[in-house]
Scaffold this active site. Structure first.
Site, mmCIF file in Angstrom:
data_model
loop_
_atom_site.group_PDB
_atom_site.id
_atom_site.type_symbol
_atom_site.label_atom_id
_atom_site.label_comp_id
_atom_site.label_asym_id
_atom_site.label_seq_id
_atom_site.Cartn_x
_atom_site.Cartn_y
_atom_site.Cartn_z
ATOM 1 N N GLU A 190 -10.913 -3.695 3.254
ATOM 2 C CA GLU A 190 -11.430 -2.749 4.084
ATOM 3 C C GLU A 190 -12.494 -1.854 3.704
ATOM 4 O O GLU A 190 -13.463 -1.862 4.507
ATOM 5 C CB GLU A 190 -10.297 -2.083 4.856
ATOM 6 C CG GLU A 190 -9.513 -2.352 5.736
ATOM 7 C CD GLU A 190 -8.382 -3.524 4.807
ATOM 8 O OE1 GLU A 190 -7.536 -4.430 5.542
ATOM 9 O OE2 GLU A 190 -8.437 -3.413 3.556
ATOM 10 N N HIS A 242 3.242 1.344 8.076
ATOM 11 C CA HIS A 242 2.612 0.757 9.134
ATOM 12 C C HIS A 242 2.863 1.260 10.686
ATOM 13 O O HIS A 242 2.456 0.609 11.522
ATOM 14 C CB HIS A 242 3.147 -0.954 9.107
ATOM 15 C CG HIS A 242 2.641 -1.255 7.819
ATOM 16 N ND1 HIS A 242 3.197 -1.317 6.490
ATOM 17 C CD2 HIS A 242 1.393 -2.099 7.521
ATOM 18 C CE1 HIS A 242 2.668 -2.067 5.741
ATOM 19 N NE2 HIS A 242 1.673 -2.574 6.246
#
Length: 324
Positions: A59, A128
């Site tokens: 990322e 998450h």
């Protein structure tokens, strides 16, 4: 016409990519695999590998490439498989994308969209299951939006793509497959700075965004049976927040509750309360109330997770206390 949120997002990207050759999509699995959540289905086949780009699992790298491309005049859409992974790219988002227009005296713009699922998708544990709305809403230079319906998803994403500022576009995994009935999914641009009144009412204002709007609407149905007419406001825009719509509603109802899946400390609800106390204090008949996730890392076990999250029963109970 009815469609899912997933399809609406795909339609938005396809329409803007057809209009402007400078728009492109980049992220993990967005091309050959059609996206981790199949949002980009069909885009690779139509636009090819120069405009729908699969990236390595890095990322920090592909977000930096996207920001640089935006500085150069392109219009990147950066898809994060989840905004939990966007933490790897936070420096590019906060220090480069958000601030460069200001620091360059408006000589360099950053027309980029950072999009992907945010908040709690259920049973994926603490690392998450986080809502990053208040993180990004805190940063000058960013626009932050979070859609609820398919129509909002499409119209807001189209507006985000053509905007000359960096836009953080917070989706919700639990809404991707949701079909909204009687919605006209057309070629429209929805403003990035306006809230939407989902249900009008006179007794109490309920503000929410993303999937929390669903909880608010369901709670409002239950409350209506008890004679309480709640007004439900879908915030949509988290930076800037549509203060006018909120204040006007509170002036009418005299009470307000905010719902969010994020944590309470320094959350969106804290900002809503501050806005109301500063601009509508004299109209309040009761203290503002915030409903949010418990201040713990999100549990994996279903019963504990359900306990940690806001619920419809929490909302109904809180409203009854305020309206008694």
């Amino acid at each position: 016409m009815t469609t899912t949120v997933r399809a609406a997002l795909g339609y938005a990207m396809a329409e803007e990519m057809r209009k402007d050759k400078d728009v492109f999509l980049m992220g993990e699995e967005v091309a050959l695999y059609n996206g981790a959540y199949k949002v980009s289905k069909g885009l690779y086949e139509e636009f090819g590998d120069k405009r729908v780009i699969d990236t390595p699992i890095t990322e920090h790298a592909f977000t930096g490439i996207g920001v640089g491309a935006a500085f150069s005049g392109l219009r990147p859409i950066i898809e994060f498989m989840t905004f939990n992974f966007a933490m790897q790219a936070i420096d590019h988002i906060v220090n480069s994308a958000a601030k460069t227009c200001y620091m360059s005296g408006s000589q360099i713009f950053c027309p980029i969209v950072f999009r992907g699922p945010n908040s709690v998708p259920r049973k994926v544990a603490a690392q998450h299951s986080q809502c990053f709305a208040s993180w990004y809403a805190h940063i000058p230079g960013l626009k932050v939006v979070s859609p609820y319906t398919a129509r909002e998803a499409k119209g807001l994403l189209k507006s985000a793509i053509i905007d000359n500022n960096p836009v953080v576009f917070l989706e919700h995994e639990m809404l991707y497959g949701r079909t909204f009935e009687n919605e006209d999914i057309k070629n429209e641009y929805i403003p990035l700075d306006k809230a939407i009144i989902m249900k009008e009412g006179n007794d109490i204002t309920i503000t929410a965004f993303s999937i929390s709007v669903d909880y608010a609407l369901q709670a409002a149905e239950i409350l209506a049976k008890d004679g309480i007419n709640a007004e439900v406001i879908n915030l949509v825009s988290l930076r800037p927040i549509d203060k006018e719509t909120i204040i006007n509603s509170v002036k009418k109802t005299g009470k307000i509750i905010n719902i969010e899946e994020g944590w309470g400390e320094c959350g969106i609800g804290a900002e809503i309360v501050a806005i109301v106390l500063e601009d509508a204090f004299d109209y309040l008949d009761a203290e503002p109330v915030r409903i949010y996730s418990k201040s713990v890392p999100m549990p994996y076990a279903t019963k504990l997770e359900n306990t940690a999250l806001p619920s419809i029963s929490n909302i109904v109970s809180a409203v009854h206390k305020l309206c008694r």
